[in-house]
Write a protein that holds these residues in place. Structure first.
Motif, PDB file in Angstrom:
ATOM      1  N   ASN A 128      11.054  -7.426  -8.691  1.00  9.22           N
ATOM      2  CA  ASN A 128       9.623  -7.213  -8.874  1.00  9.22           C
ATOM      3  C   ASN A 128       8.931  -7.397  -7.523  1.00  9.22           C
ATOM      4  OD1 ASN A 128       7.349  -6.668 -10.373  1.00  9.22           O
ATOM      5  ND2 ASN A 128       7.039  -8.783 -11.022  1.00  9.22           N
ATOM      6  N   ASP A 129       9.339  -6.554  -6.569  1.00 16.56           N
ATOM      7  CA  ASP A 129       8.934  -6.728  -5.178  1.00 16.56           C
ATOM      8  C   ASP A 129       7.777  -5.818  -4.801  1.00 16.56           C
ATOM      9  OD1 ASP A 129      11.208  -8.386  -4.968  1.00 16.56           O
ATOM     10  OD2 ASP A 129      12.461  -6.658  -4.416  1.00 16.56           O
ATOM     11  N   GLY A 130       7.082  -6.212  -3.766  1.00 18.03           N
ATOM     12  CA  GLY A 130       6.122  -5.357  -3.081  1.00 18.03           C
ATOM     13  C   GLY A 130       6.496  -5.288  -1.622  1.00 18.03           C
ATOM     14  N   GLN A 131       5.828  -4.442  -0.886  1.00 14.19           N
ATOM     15  CA  GLN A 131       6.077  -4.317   0.542  1.00 14.19           C
ATOM     16  C   GLN A 131       4.731  -4.314   1.281  1.00 14.19           C
ATOM     17  OE1 GLN A 131       7.321  -1.528  -1.520  1.00 14.19           O
ATOM     18  NE2 GLN A 131       8.984  -2.944  -2.059  1.00 14.19           N
ATOM     19  N   PHE A 132       4.774  -4.713   2.557  1.00 17.64           N
ATOM     20  CA  PHE A 132       3.613  -4.518   3.407  1.00 17.64           C
ATOM     21  C   PHE A 132       4.051  -3.709   4.622  1.00 17.64           C
ATOM     22  CE2 PHE A 132       5.296  -8.273   5.629  1.00 17.64           C
ATOM     23  CZ  PHE A 132       4.987  -8.027   6.962  1.00 17.64           C
ATOM     24  N   GLY A 133       3.082  -3.081   5.273  1.00 16.43           N
ATOM     25  CA  GLY A 133       3.414  -2.248   6.418  1.00 16.43           C
ATOM     26  C   GLY A 133       2.223  -1.995   7.312  1.00 16.43           C
TER      27      GLY A 133
ATOM     28  N   GLY B 291       8.544  -6.885   4.441  1.00 17.38           N
ATOM     29  CA  GLY B 291       7.899  -6.008   5.400  1.00 17.38           C
ATOM     30  C   GLY B 291       8.046  -6.506   6.825  1.00 17.38           C
ATOM     31  N   PRO B 292       7.498  -5.715   7.748  1.00 15.73           N
ATOM     32  CA  PRO B 292       6.758  -4.480   7.510  1.00 15.73           C
ATOM     33  C   PRO B 292       7.651  -3.271   7.297  1.00 15.73           C
ATOM     34  CG  PRO B 292       6.741  -4.997   9.847  1.00 15.73           C
ATOM     35  CD  PRO B 292       7.437  -6.131   9.164  1.00 15.73           C
TER      36      PRO B 292
ATOM     37  N   TYR C   9      10.611  -9.244   7.301  1.00 19.22           N
ATOM     38  CA  TYR C   9      10.254 -10.550   6.753  1.00 19.22           C
ATOM     39  C   TYR C   9      10.129 -10.495   5.236  1.00 19.22           C
ATOM     40  CZ  TYR C   9       9.353 -12.292  11.472  1.00 19.22           C
ATOM     41  OH  TYR C   9       9.496 -12.689  12.778  1.00 19.22           O
ATOM     42  N   GLU C  10      10.138 -11.686   4.645  1.00 16.99           N
ATOM     43  CA  GLU C  10       9.928 -11.810   3.209  1.00 16.99           C
ATOM     44  C   GLU C  10       9.069 -13.040   2.924  1.00 16.99           C
ATOM     45  OE1 GLU C  10      13.726 -12.302   1.344  1.00 16.99           O
ATOM     46  OE2 GLU C  10      14.099 -14.254   2.274  1.00 16.99           O
ATOM     47  N   LYS C  11       8.443 -13.011   1.748  1.00 16.57           N
ATOM     48  CA  LYS C  11       7.641 -14.157   1.323  1.00 16.57           C
ATOM     49  C   LYS C  11       7.541 -14.142  -0.188  1.00 16.57           C
ATOM     50  CE  LYS C  11       3.120 -16.361   2.034  1.00 16.57           C
ATOM     51  NZ  LYS C  11       1.802 -16.250   2.709  1.00 16.57           N
TER      52      LYS C  11
END
Length: 379
Positions: free
Chosen positions: A87-92, A124-125, A374-376
């Motif tokens: 159930n992940d999201g990503q940033f960029g 991300g990123p 990276y991850e959080k």
């Protein structure tokens, strides 16, 4: 001190500001190469980029006194969910001046948006996926980025980690002195032996991609790409529509000599390599614009390019032990013109991809840049 304001991108004017943030952040960076503004606008156009057909994306600007000083995307990709689970999201598209308040405000905004939509972890990123520009540059700041590669300020790493992110994976960029290899400097004999085996025992041939048949050639590449990289960390299959979208962008860049197909005697595609002339050598002079003088720099500078980027090189699983990859490596060296292309970059290569890293080391490669994903946890 001016207060940091984070606001969503809501108009075409906002989007252009979003695209131009790096021009401000990297204005004093000697190695940064300005992207083409029109290209970035099209990539982020929700009506043109097929990524938006299977993803929900938020874009934000950070401003101080009305001056954009940072930017960020956050995205939820249905294809990531269906292929990778979780159930992940990503940033960029992370950019920021050297200000922890700005970076944290941006990253917290993206994380809050993702958490509000039920996401439990963010990576991300990724701009937008692992098939696009990826990672924060953590070394090699004195080396100019090659085509389709991010370039970051040394302080970016501290900003992201200062916002509570930790390492998920490092990716390597390998430098190859291909001119030396072409002039007779032999690389590891096992690579030559394996390449010859693919030709003698398995009847594999390596040919150029045909520009006149580019849509079908890219379909063949697409078939290999999704199978060959399927088990890689962070991989999400690229769709047919995305391949076609990227092919339109790269049509003016692709060189038939460097785009390769490996196939059996009966025409089955078993491997492929997409290696691109490093057009960044030309883009550096275009300042992000095609007009009024950008085309002149493109037309006059393209013939002087002396470097390539091995963007993707893969082999279908059933043929991965037949020497096809080695044959593709050897063809790269055979294609090198000692009086023209003298060097190349290969990557991104996962730090855990031992076979590929060993092969590049065997070719005399040297790691010159590292990027970190990276991850959080959001819960």
């Amino acid at each position: 001190m001016p207060k940091v304001e984070i606001r969503p991108v809501e108009s075409k004017r906002d989007l252009k500001k979003f695209v131009k943030v790096p021009f401000f952040v990297h204005r004093d960076h000697p190695e940064w190469v300005p992207p083409l503004i029109m290209d970035r606008m099209e990539f982020l156009n929700r009506n043109k980029n097929p990524y938006f057909d299977h993803a929900e994306v938020g874009l934000w600007l950070a401003e101080k006194d009305g001056q954009p000083v940072g930017r960020l995307s956050a995205q939820i990709d249905e294809n990531w969910d269906s292929y990778r689970g979780g159930n992940d999201g990503q940033f960029g598209f992370f950019e920021s001046i050297d200000d922890q308040e700005v970076a944290t405000a941006l990253l917290d905004t993206g994380c809050d948006w993702l958490a509000g939509k039920g996401r439990e972890k963010v990576y991300g990123p990724m701009d937008f996926t692992t098939n696009d520009e990826i990672g924060i540059q953590i070394s090699g700041f004195d080396v100019r980025p090659s085509i389709l590669e991010n370039c970051h300020q040394p302080y970016f790493q501290g900003l992201v980690e200062g916002a509570g992110f930790s390492k998920a994976m490092d990716l390597l960029m390998w430098h190859l002195e291909m001119g030396k290899l072409a002039k007779g400097l032999e690389f590891h004999p096992a690579i030559m032996e394996s390449a010859q085996k693919s030709l003698d025992e398995h009847g594999i041939t390596i040919r150029k991609m045909r520009r006149s048949d580019l849509p079908n050639e890219m379909a063949r590449f697409h078939e290999v790409y999704n199978e060959a990289w399927g088990d890689n960390w962070g991989f999400v299959p690229i769709t047919k529509e995305e391949v076609e979208f990227h092919a339109k962008t790269l049509k003016l860049v692709i060189d038939e000599d460097w785009a390769m197909i490996a196939e059996t005697g009966d025409g089955e595609t078993v491997g492929a390599a997409l290696t691109l002339p490093d057009i960044n050598q030309v883009l550096a002079k275009m300042k992000g614009r095609v007009f009024p003088t950008g085309w002149y720099h493109y037309l006059t500078g393209r013939k002087k390019i002396d470097s390539v980027r091995i963007l993707a090189l893969g082999v279908k699983k059933a043929y991965q032990h037949t020497g096809v990859a080695a044959a593709l490596y050897v063809r790269h060296i055979q294609t090198t013109d000692p009086d023209g292309v003298m060097k190349g970059e290969a990557g991104w290569i996962l730090e855990t991809n031992e076979p590929m890293n060993r092969a590049l080391e065997g070719m005399g490669g040297e790691v010159t840049k590292k990027f970190r994903v990276y991850e959080k946890a959001l819960a």
